[in-house]
Design a protein around this motif. Structure first.
Motif, PDB file in Angstrom:
ATOM      1  N   THR A 156       0.826  -1.223   0.000  1.00  0.00           N
ATOM      2  CA  THR A 156       0.000   0.000   0.000  1.00  0.00           C
ATOM      3  C   THR A 156       0.854   1.264   0.000  1.00  0.00           C
ATOM      4  O   THR A 156       0.396   2.315  -0.406  1.00  0.00           O
ATOM      5  N   HIS A 157       2.070   1.159   0.515  1.00  0.00           N
ATOM      6  CA  HIS A 157       2.883   2.356   0.789  1.00  0.00           C
ATOM      7  C   HIS A 157       2.099   3.369   1.605  1.00  0.00           C
ATOM      8  O   HIS A 157       2.318   4.573   1.479  1.00  0.00           O
ATOM      9  N   SER A 158       1.183   2.889   2.403  1.00  0.00           N
ATOM     10  CA  SER A 158       0.381   3.783   3.225  1.00  0.00           C
ATOM     11  C   SER A 158       1.148   4.105   4.498  1.00  0.00           C
ATOM     12  O   SER A 158       1.760   3.222   5.096  1.00  0.00           O
ATOM     13  N   PRO A 159       1.119   5.369   4.911  1.00  0.00           N
ATOM     14  CA  PRO A 159       1.811   5.705   6.162  1.00  0.00           C
ATOM     15  C   PRO A 159       1.089   5.169   7.393  1.00  0.00           C
ATOM     16  O   PRO A 159       1.637   5.154   8.473  1.00  0.00           O
ATOM     17  N   HIS A 160      -0.184   4.730   7.230  1.00  0.00           N
ATOM     18  CA  HIS A 160      -0.941   4.247   8.395  1.00  0.00           C
ATOM     19  C   HIS A 160      -0.531   2.831   8.762  1.00  0.00           C
ATOM     20  O   HIS A 160      -0.304   2.010   7.896  1.00  0.00           O
ATOM     21  N   HIS A 161      -0.458   2.582  10.055  1.00  0.00           N
ATOM     22  CA  HIS A 161      -0.172   1.236  10.514  1.00  0.00           C
ATOM     23  C   HIS A 161      -1.048   0.925  11.699  1.00  0.00           C
ATOM     24  O   HIS A 161      -1.562   1.818  12.346  1.00  0.00           O
ATOM     25  N   LEU A 162      -1.181  -0.366  11.962  1.00  0.00           N
ATOM     26  CA  LEU A 162      -1.883  -0.761  13.179  1.00  0.00           C
ATOM     27  C   LEU A 162      -0.989  -0.316  14.339  1.00  0.00           C
ATOM     28  O   LEU A 162       0.081  -0.880  14.536  1.00  0.00           O
ATOM     29  N   ASP A 163      -1.405   0.723  15.062  1.00  0.00           N
ATOM     30  CA  ASP A 163      -0.537   1.159  16.156  1.00  0.00           C
ATOM     31  C   ASP A 163      -0.840   0.344  17.407  1.00  0.00           C
ATOM     32  O   ASP A 163      -1.796  -0.439  17.438  1.00  0.00           O
ATOM     33  N   SER A 164      -0.013   0.529  18.425  1.00  0.00           N
ATOM     34  CA  SER A 164      -0.178  -0.314  19.610  1.00  0.00           C
ATOM     35  C   SER A 164      -1.516  -0.023  20.288  1.00  0.00           C
ATOM     36  O   SER A 164      -2.121  -0.906  20.878  1.00  0.00           O
ATOM     37  N   GLY A 165      -2.036   1.214  20.156  1.00  0.00           N
ATOM     38  CA  GLY A 165      -3.335   1.543  20.751  1.00  0.00           C
ATOM     39  C   GLY A 165      -4.450   0.711  20.142  1.00  0.00           C
ATOM     40  O   GLY A 165      -5.218   0.047  20.850  1.00  0.00           O
ATOM     41  N   ALA A 166      -4.523   0.722  18.821  1.00  0.00           N
ATOM     42  CA  ALA A 166      -5.576  -0.039  18.132  1.00  0.00           C
ATOM     43  C   ALA A 166      -5.392  -1.541  18.375  1.00  0.00           C
ATOM     44  O   ALA A 166      -6.365  -2.279  18.537  1.00  0.00           O
ATOM     45  N   TYR A 167      -4.147  -1.976  18.411  1.00  0.00           N
ATOM     46  CA  TYR A 167      -3.855  -3.392  18.668  1.00  0.00           C
ATOM     47  C   TYR A 167      -4.325  -3.783  20.072  1.00  0.00           C
ATOM     48  O   TYR A 167      -5.039  -4.770  20.254  1.00  0.00           O
ATOM     49  N   ASN A 168      -3.939  -2.969  21.049  1.00  0.00           N
ATOM     50  CA  ASN A 168      -4.334  -3.275  22.423  1.00  0.00           C
ATOM     51  C   ASN A 168      -5.846  -3.256  22.605  1.00  0.00           C
ATOM     52  O   ASN A 168      -6.394  -4.043  23.362  1.00  0.00           O
ATOM     53  N   ASP A 169      -6.526  -2.342  21.870  1.00  0.00           N
ATOM     54  CA  ASP A 169      -8.000  -2.313  21.910  1.00  0.00           C
ATOM     55  C   ASP A 169      -8.564  -3.663  21.469  1.00  0.00           C
ATOM     56  O   ASP A 169      -9.477  -4.202  22.100  1.00  0.00           O
ATOM     57  N   ARG A 170      -8.024  -4.199  20.373  1.00  0.00           N
ATOM     58  CA  ARG A 170      -8.547  -5.472  19.857  1.00  0.00           C
ATOM     59  C   ARG A 170      -8.311  -6.597  20.869  1.00  0.00           C
ATOM     60  O   ARG A 170      -9.171  -7.434  21.099  1.00  0.00           O
TER      61      ARG A 170
END
Ligand code: ADP
Ligand code: MG
Length: 396
Positions: free
Chosen positions: A221-235
């Motif tokens: 994707t070359h997208s700058p967005h990543h699953l950050d630790s906040g979103a990961y920890n939420d899941r």
């Protein structure tokens, strides 16, 4: 880059020929996403691209790190081995050398080394350039320092130890609290096989992937967005909530213990609607991963592809970790004649998709998906046609 070109680069950097050359692959997870911390299994494979390490002992008592991919160089005294500041890339190597010494006291580092790395896995794209670097270093230095794990005859146990050393390096030297899948795939990969791995027990099986006239195509994707630790920890927390509520009606330890039939019976126990969606993904993904292993064993790649696509839909609608870039890639891929399946791979939001594409459709796949992606997101996608390769090895 050929081995003799790598040798030439080593000579230019250090003035002498390298004594040994090692290679470790990057990896891609084919199916089984966000299942590992819920007691489920994963199905990664090693790629034909990865990281090379050329080395030579020196008499200077210094570890000299160079990489053809990076401008920074590092010289570390043997007496000063510790995590380096400012996200230094040498941490992914230095940590492995340190951890070998911690886990194998017989493997004493008594001399310096000149070390040259080269990688052709795009860094930071979720294909584990970091694991490739760690595993290649762990492989080289367990041999150089004659660690007991290197001398033992059980090759599978040795490779599992390389994965553990590498995981500890990533945790202690890079500060990433990762699971073991990436390092395990890089260490235990097998040509034309996927690795069906239970992350909690480390039991695994090599499953043949017979891709006659089909390729694994990875799209960045070359997208700058990543699953950050906040979103990961939420899941992680939402899955925990679902598990606790289900436990009121059924005694389970992990969500992965539930089959889709069980789900019908227990889902009403989950009162939190978000937690219910997350758990629904996990139960479905665990079943899809099991079905995908069976499909591979039967050589049913078409069904395998359908399961990959269903995995993406679930990650999009229930787990909500895809985002517009990954969705744009997958949804464009599904429209191309000759695509058997396509899904996001890795944690989510950014990184890559993995698709199974018939040989004759690869050019139209790249053209159509590339065009659609740019129109929807303004970003340019990159395509890598991958072979499923072997795990870490010494080349020379
Ligand atoms: P990923 O593992 O998904 O590619 P990471 O952020 O975990 O992304 O790891 C990327 C980092 O690993 C780079 O920023 C760099 O520090 C290190 N790295 C990977 N490959 C190389 C290489 N060939 N040479 C030097 N450093 C590398
Ligand atoms: Mg990484």
């Amino acid at each position: 880059m050929t081995l003799s070109e790598l040798q030439t680069s080593f000579e230019q950097a250090f003035g002498k020929q390298a004594e040994k050359i090692f290679f470790a692959p990057g990896r891609v997870n084919l199916i089984g996403e966000h299942t590992d911390y819920n007691g489920g299994s994963v199905l990664p494979c090693a790629l034909s691209f990865g990281a090379w390490l050329l080395l030579r002992k020196n008499d200077d008592g210094v570890l000299r790190f160079r990489s053809l991919n990076m401008k920074e160089t590092y010289s570390i005294q043997l007496s000063a081995i510790k995590p380096q500041p400012n996200r230094a890339w040498c941490n992914y190597a230095l940590g492995c050398i340190d951890i070998i010494g911690q886990r194998h006291p017989e493997a004493k580092l008594t001399s310096g080394y000149d070390l040259l790395y080269y990688g052709n896995v795009p860094a930071g794209a979720g294909l584990s350039s970091s694991a490739a670097m760690e595993v290649v270093t762990a492989r080289a230095f367990t041999e150089e320092l004659s660690a007991v794990c290197y001398q033992q005859s059980d090759d599978k146990a040795y490779r599992t130890e390389l994965a553990k050393i590498s995981q500890l390096c990533e945790q202690q030297y890079a500060g990433v609290m990762c699971g073991i899948m990436d390092q395990f795939a890089s260490a235990q990969g097998k040509k034309d096989h996927a690795i069906h791995l239970h992350c909690d027990t480390l039991e695994f099986e090599h499953v043949p992937v017979k891709l006659d006239g089909i390729k694994v195509v990875i799209t960045n994707t070359h997208s700058p967005h990543h699953l950050d630790s906040g979103a990961y920890n939420d899941r992680v927390r939402q899955c925990q909530t679902a598990l606790e509520q289900i436990r009121k009606v059924r005694p389970i330890n992990y969500l992965a213990e539930l089959t889709p039939e069980d789900w019908q019976e227990v889902e009403q126990a989950i009162t939190d609607p978000i937690a219910k969606k997350r758990a629904h993904h996990v139960v479905g993904e665990v079943a899809r991963t099991a079905a995908a292993v069976e499909a591979l064993k039967q050589g049913n790649i078409a069904y395998f592809g359908e399961l990959m696509t269903a995995s993406h839909v679930s990650l999009r609608d229930d787990y909500e970790v895809t985002g517009p870039q990954l969705d744009a890639l997958a949804e464009a891929a599904w429209q191309v004649e000759g695509v058997l399946g396509s899904r996001m791979t890795g944690g989510g939001f950014g990184g890559c998709t993995v698709s199974l594409v018939k040989d004759e459709a690869i050019e139209s796949f790249k053209a159509f998906v590339g065009k659609e992606y740019e129109a929807k997101t303004g970003l340019k996608a990159d395509f890598y046609v991958a072979e499923i390769g072997d795990g870490v090895t010494r080349l020379r």
